[in-house]
Every structure is written in C-alpha cells, then in structure tokens.
Design a protein around this motif. Structure first.
Motif, mmCIF file in Angstrom:
data_model
loop_
_atom_site.group_PDB
_atom_site.id
_atom_site.type_symbol
_atom_site.label_atom_id
_atom_site.label_comp_id
_atom_site.label_asym_id
_atom_site.label_seq_id
_atom_site.Cartn_x
_atom_site.Cartn_y
_atom_site.Cartn_z
ATOM 1 N N ASP C 19 0.920 -1.308 -0.026
ATOM 2 C CA ASP C 19 -0.134 -0.133 -0.288
ATOM 3 C C ASP C 19 0.907 1.103 -0.071
ATOM 4 O OD1 ASP C 19 -1.348 -2.320 1.585
ATOM 5 O OD2 ASP C 19 -2.966 -1.272 1.107
ATOM 6 N N ILE C 22 2.460 1.676 -3.426
ATOM 7 C CA ILE C 22 1.477 2.377 -4.329
ATOM 8 C C ILE C 22 1.234 3.631 -4.278
ATOM 9 C CG2 ILE C 22 -0.520 2.011 -5.556
ATOM 10 C CD1 ILE C 22 1.198 -0.196 -6.212
ATOM 11 N N LYS C 23 0.781 4.021 -3.034
ATOM 12 C CA LYS C 23 0.619 5.300 -2.663
ATOM 13 C C LYS C 23 1.677 6.345 -2.844
ATOM 14 C CE LYS C 23 -3.143 6.065 0.633
ATOM 15 N NZ LYS C 23 -4.159 6.467 -0.279
ATOM 16 N N ASP C 26 2.001 6.820 -6.765
ATOM 17 C CA ASP C 26 0.804 7.877 -7.171
ATOM 18 C C ASP C 26 1.282 9.179 -6.998
ATOM 19 O OD1 ASP C 26 -1.750 7.689 -8.410
ATOM 20 O OD2 ASP C 26 -2.433 8.260 -6.516
ATOM 21 N N LYS C 30 2.143 11.804 -10.280
ATOM 22 C CA LYS C 30 1.154 13.122 -10.283
ATOM 23 C C LYS C 30 2.206 14.349 -10.110
ATOM 24 C CE LYS C 30 -3.219 11.323 -9.112
ATOM 25 N NZ LYS C 30 -3.717 10.569 -8.006
ATOM 26 N N LEU C 60 -5.484 -2.561 -4.483
ATOM 27 C CA LEU C 60 -4.831 -1.749 -4.915
ATOM 28 C C LEU C 60 -4.839 -1.936 -6.834
ATOM 29 C CD1 LEU C 60 -1.576 -2.605 -2.684
ATOM 30 C CD2 LEU C 60 -3.219 -0.485 -2.650
ATOM 31 N N ASP C 62 -7.002 -0.857 -8.952
ATOM 32 C CA ASP C 62 -7.555 0.365 -9.728
ATOM 33 C C ASP C 62 -6.256 1.349 -9.813
ATOM 34 O OD1 ASP C 62 -9.937 -0.958 -9.853
ATOM 35 O OD2 ASP C 62 -10.731 0.076 -8.286
ATOM 36 N N THR C 63 -5.815 1.635 -8.775
ATOM 37 C CA THR C 63 -4.652 2.426 -8.705
ATOM 38 C C THR C 63 -3.337 2.109 -9.762
ATOM 39 O OG1 THR C 63 -5.366 3.132 -6.587
ATOM 40 C CG2 THR C 63 -3.351 4.051 -7.158
ATOM 41 N N GLU C 66 -4.118 2.663 -13.241
ATOM 42 C CA GLU C 66 -4.167 4.240 -13.753
ATOM 43 C C GLU C 66 -2.862 4.764 -13.557
ATOM 44 O OE1 GLU C 66 -5.877 6.731 -10.687
ATOM 45 O OE2 GLU C 66 -7.820 5.674 -10.616
ATOM 46 N N LEU C 67 -2.061 3.853 -13.083
ATOM 47 C CA LEU C 67 -0.483 4.359 -12.872
ATOM 48 C C LEU C 67 0.175 3.865 -14.118
ATOM 49 C CD1 LEU C 67 0.538 3.834 -9.275
ATOM 50 C CD2 LEU C 67 0.893 5.912 -10.460
#
Lengths: 98, 137, 120, 120, 137, 98
Positions: C19, C22-23, C26, C30, C60, C62-63, C66-67
């Motif tokens: 987690d 991934i966070k 992200d 960004k 995780l 979905d993220t 996107e990544l």
C-alpha cells in the motif's frame, strides 16, 4: 494449567514475563533456537532465566548451523519433531505461539 | 561509461523470512545486469552482514537436508565464487562470541578465489558513504 | 523531474508495505516523476489475476492500472519468486512486467533514487 | 491417539511457519494422531495450484499429498483469505478444503490440542 | 451438550500484518459455528487485548478513508454488536497514557449493547486458565 | 551523504544508533508513527533522542487513530505522501528502510 509456550523469535517476547501456569514449558523453535545456542556479549538470553522446563527443536538448531550439543545450558532438552508431538499430547494441555 | 555501486546490507536472521535470501540472490544477479546496460556500464555490488545478520554466515547449516531449502551458507559461497565483495561486521561477530572459524570464509571447494572480510563497522559505514544506492535487507 | 526505483521485498499481503509503495508511486507520478516498481518475494502476489475487492483487504489494482496508463510507471514481478508461488505469466495481470532479478539492478543503475522496502 | 488442530495464520511464504506446520503434522500422523490444518491469511498460498519446486523455496506439496492420502489429515483454506488473493476453488490444489472461518472453530471444538501459529 | 471456551489474545499492532484483523474475524465467526456442531454444543469466544495489542482499540482510525481497508476499530465494534466479551488490559492501556476515553468502549451507534471491559491483567490470566483453548495473535 | 532512514516498526531499530550521515533524516512510517504519537510509561521513544531531522507520515498517523497534532515533540514534522516525495527527491540522496 499445563502450558507450552513456543518462542519463535530471537528477541524476548514481552508476554513471557507475565504468563503463569502450574506447569510451564518453553519450546524454542525457528529463530527462537538462537536463545538456546548463543550468548550475546557473554550473557545467556534472558529468555532462559525462568524456573520452567526448556526445550529446543533439533531440526531448527541444525538448519541454522548449530549442533544439538551447542546449547548453552544443560537444562535445555533438545527434542525433534517426533518428541515435540509427544510433548504436546502427553505433557501439556494448552499451547501459545509467540 | 559508468559503474554504479550498490551496497546490500543484511541485518535480518536467515530463515524467519526470505529477506536475507533475496539479498543474496539479488546481489548475485549483478553478474548478468550488463545485458540491460550500455557498453562499459555496470553495477558493482558489495554485501555486508551486520547485527543479527552476521548469523547468516554460520557454517554447517543443514537447511537443505532438513527443510529442502538451500542454506544461506550455500548462497554466500556462491557470492564468493562469483568474486563478490563480502563483508562481515567484526564487532557483531565478536558480540556473539564467534570467530572466523565459525563462519563461511571462502568457497575454495567449489573453486572460489576471494574470501570473506571481517571488518570493523567503520569500514562498512565507509561503503555506505561511497555507494550510489543502499538496499537494506 | 526525476526517476525513483522502488523495491517491495518479502512484503506480507496485509503488511501495508505494498500500500505504501503504491501510494508513494501515485504521488510521485502525479508530480511528474517516473517510477519503476520491482516486486519480489511475497510482493509478487500483487500481480496475481482475479484478486477480489474485499473491505478487509486493501485492493490496489485500480490505482495500479491508472499508474500503468500514465506511461510513467513500470511495475515488474520477479519471475522466479512468482513462479515458485504458482503465478506464471498467464496468471499475471496484464500490464505487469515479468523479469529476472537483474531488472531491478538495471533500473537502479539509471535511477535518481532508490527506495528499497525490505524488512519482513 | 488424539487429534490436534493447527492454525497457520498470516504466515509468510518463506517464513518456515508453513514448513513447521507440515513437518509437525507429518510426525503426528505417523504416530497415529489425527490432524486438522487450517490456513488463513497468507498461509492460504500453500493451496495455490502450480507451485514450482525450486531449491530456494521450500516445496511442501509432496508431503501434503502423502498426508492427505493417509486419511488422518484434513487441510483447509480460508475461503475469503484465498479469494482476496485471487485464489478461487478452481485455482486450489485438489484435496484442499475451502471453508469459512467457523470451520477452524468447529475443529477446535472437537480437538484435543490446538496449536495456533500466529505471529507475523 | 458442551460449550468450549476459546480465548483470542491479541498482542500485535493493528496494521503491520493481518494478525489482529484475523483475530477479530475468527472470533466473530463463532456466531455461525453452531451449524457444524451437535445440538446444544457451542463455542464461547473471549477477546483480550494485551501489550501493544491494546492499540488496536484506539478510536478514530481512518484506515478505510485513507487505505481502503476496514479499521480494527470497526471490527471491535462488530464484536461488541454481537455481544462478544471484549477485554482490554488496564496496565498496558495506562502504560501508554491512555484511558477509556481513547478507546472503543461500545457500539451504541450501531445498536450494540455490551461494552468493552478494561480489566487488570490478572483477570485476563484467569480467562487463559479457564479457556479450553488459547489462540495468540 | 544525505540519508533518509525510514523507521517502520514500533521498536528501536538496532542500526539506528550506528548510522552516521552529514545530513540524517528519520522518517516515521507505518508502525513507526507510534514513536511520534505515544509515550510509554511517560517517556518519549528513544528513537526521538537523536539530533537529526524527524518526519512522520500523516496518513499513517491518521489510519491508526491519531491526528497530526498528537505528535509528542514539535521537532517532528508531519508530512503527507506528497511531501514525502519532495523530501526524497530534494532533501536526501539515499534512503534506508528499517
């Protein structure tokens, strides 16, 4: 109660000080066998300071490079998986894995 | 043309998790990294065992016989065979009452030429400073 | 803008290290950075197809998707670690790379920062 | 002869806790005891089909199969834990049970000994 | 006809591993265990938080908002809603400078009727003695 | 070197005493945030006793039931993932995760 406590890590589990039982056995397995086989800065592990039964798993000592005779205190009985099965069924009623 | 130095520092015990095993296998993977890089570029690994991690280096580990899983001892021999620099912290080894006799110092029986170096922590600290990247296991 | 290589090693599913990785990725993407994420040991389970979205378990994917679609994020499973666990290529989510361990070192060669998440 | 229920929880693959559980079960069954083994958390990965036999990774399936064939050993995966990880029934080795968590408690009800391997 | 008492003792922190979450979900599974048992047989769970484990009980955990994973706070409320006996070690709570105000004491807003009991360790020890089986998380 | 050390566990990592760097930052994440938010028996964590920069991850504080203002010492800067990315790219060169 007759309680066997498995110690599987090489650090002193906080709970160990607190647990009380009519008959208490500490079974050193996995990284817990380092308590049986090593001194640190010349001192035996505080895990060995209780007035209880001690066992160390032979297979886990040997996997890590120790022989059964490397245990630092003769009060520690070295047993194998076979002996551990008998111990759990015959000598203790409850177990805790720390 | 560049060499990037990566320090692999192992401070975990051998068999509780895969951590130290993965340190060894990734350090050894430096042998084949060239195929991904430009000519002349390369990665230079150094392996250092500190704290409880020095216990990875004990001799006579029977993990393969008993649990069917390769020992850390065997992995360290592989690293020596491939000429990796292997450092063991002197103070930590002595703290456990261990000596060079207790640990894997060479891989002679499989043809290795380099030996393990038992060094003061200060030298390992210098490797941390000179490394481009650090990986703590 | 820079590049960071993250290694997530021996991570327990449920340990929050995946987690974290991934966070962090992200947030970095960004901001315009590039991220390479290397999964080894139990971390390779993140690439398993068909994970369920349960509330008791962080989901995780979905993220991650996107990544991947951002074009600034590469995620690669350690081939041997995954195979040992019965996760072959056909069992791996599309968009994940599968490579041998030297991939991580090659990424480390050309990166600005390494965040190697070891531990247990 | 008795019965023991073993729970292997949140075990890392590679942590040797699964190895311990299987070796202990094997010794117990050979002595004529019955064993129920409940796998939860990451322990459910033991039931994944298609695991490879690598030297760097303990491979327990041969012993597990012998144990199942002994008739004195039941091994059951936590359904939710496995599904969360993308391991459905079709992805589970034959001979493994798949059940909800009350299975473990029901086994505990009728057993002589519990060995609950928690930890990390 | 028998009741078997199982003590679920949680001493691990909430989010590093799944350990304490699995303690809660398994303890709650006692609600449906009857279907596997003979008439009149049942399992009686008791949940006890000790050591660092008392930190599972803190209020205002935002794990669901931030990481999309249900909080241990929510699990403890579920346990209270289902009338499970929930014990928290008084000495350990005080050691962290925490009081009943800091932790989940009830599940009133979802209709729960029982409350958390903050008790001296000695009482938890008595539950260990009277339980048929122990599960340490 | 400018070194950021991530502390992810709620116990004192042995290595922490040894690590030296021109600029050293300790980043408290995951269970490491308990060092930032709790005293034990009235004492702040020994992890906080160094003369270095301290950071704690807001998201991990809040997940565990703390608010950003719960940190026990004002020298700890509470940052979020965004701030952490900037920190790693701008203020430090190397990282270690303990």
């Amino acid at each position: 109660m007759r309680l066997a406590v498995f110690v599987s890590e090489y650090r002193e589990p906080e709970m160990l000080e607190r647990l009380k039982a009519e008959k208490l056995g500490i079974v050193l397995v996995q990284n817990g066998v380092y308590h049986a086989a090593l001194k640190k800065d010349g001192n035996v592990s505080p895990v060995l300071s209780k007035d209880v039964e001690y066992y160390a798993l032979s297979e886990d000592l040997q996997s890590r490079g120790f022989s059964d005779s490397d245990v630092v205190d003769s009060k520690i009985k070295v047993i194998n998986y076979d002996g551990l099965v008998d111990l759990i069924f015959n000598d203790y009623e409850k177990t805790i894995w720390l | 043309m560049a060499i990037k130095k990566i320090a692999f520092i192992v401070e975990k015990l051998p068999y509780k998790s895969e951590t130290s095993r993965l340190a060894l296998t990734h350090a050894i993977a430096s042998q084949t990294v060239e195929i991904h890089l430009e000519d002349g570029d390369n990665v230079e690994p150094v392996l250092a065992f500190v704290g409880d991690g020095v216990l990875n280096c004990l001799k006579n580990q029977k993990a393969l016989d008993i649990y069917g899983v390769s020992s850390l001892e065997a992995h360290i021999k592989n690293a020596l065979l491939l000429d990796l620099r292997v450092l063991v912290c002197k103070e930590d080894l002595e703290g456990f009452g261990l000596t060079e006799d207790s640990i894997v110092m060479d891989a002679e029986e499989i043809g290795g030429e380099v030996t393990t170096q038992v060094v003061p922590y200060e030298e390992i600290q210098q490797d941390l400073e000179s490394a481009d990247h650090l990986m703590f296991f | 803008m820079g590049k960071i290589t993250i290694g997530c090693f021996s991570s327990l599913v449920g340990s929050m290290s995946l987690d974290f990785a991934i966070k962090f990725s992200d947030a970095a993407v960004k901001k315009g950075h590039e991220v390479d994420l290397w999964l080894s040991g139990n971390g390779t389970m993140l690439g398993k197809k068909g994970q369920s979205k349960f509330r008791d378990y962080s989901y995780l994917m979905d993220t991650v998707m996107e990544l991947i679609n951002s074009g600034k994020f590469k995620i690669t499973n350690c081939e041997a670690c995954a195979k040992a666990r019965g996760i072959g290529r056909e069992d791996t989510v599309e968009g994940f790379g599968v490579a041998s361990m030297d991939w991580y070192l090659a990424s480390a060669f050309s990166t600005d920062r390494i965040l190697h998440i070891g531990g247990e």
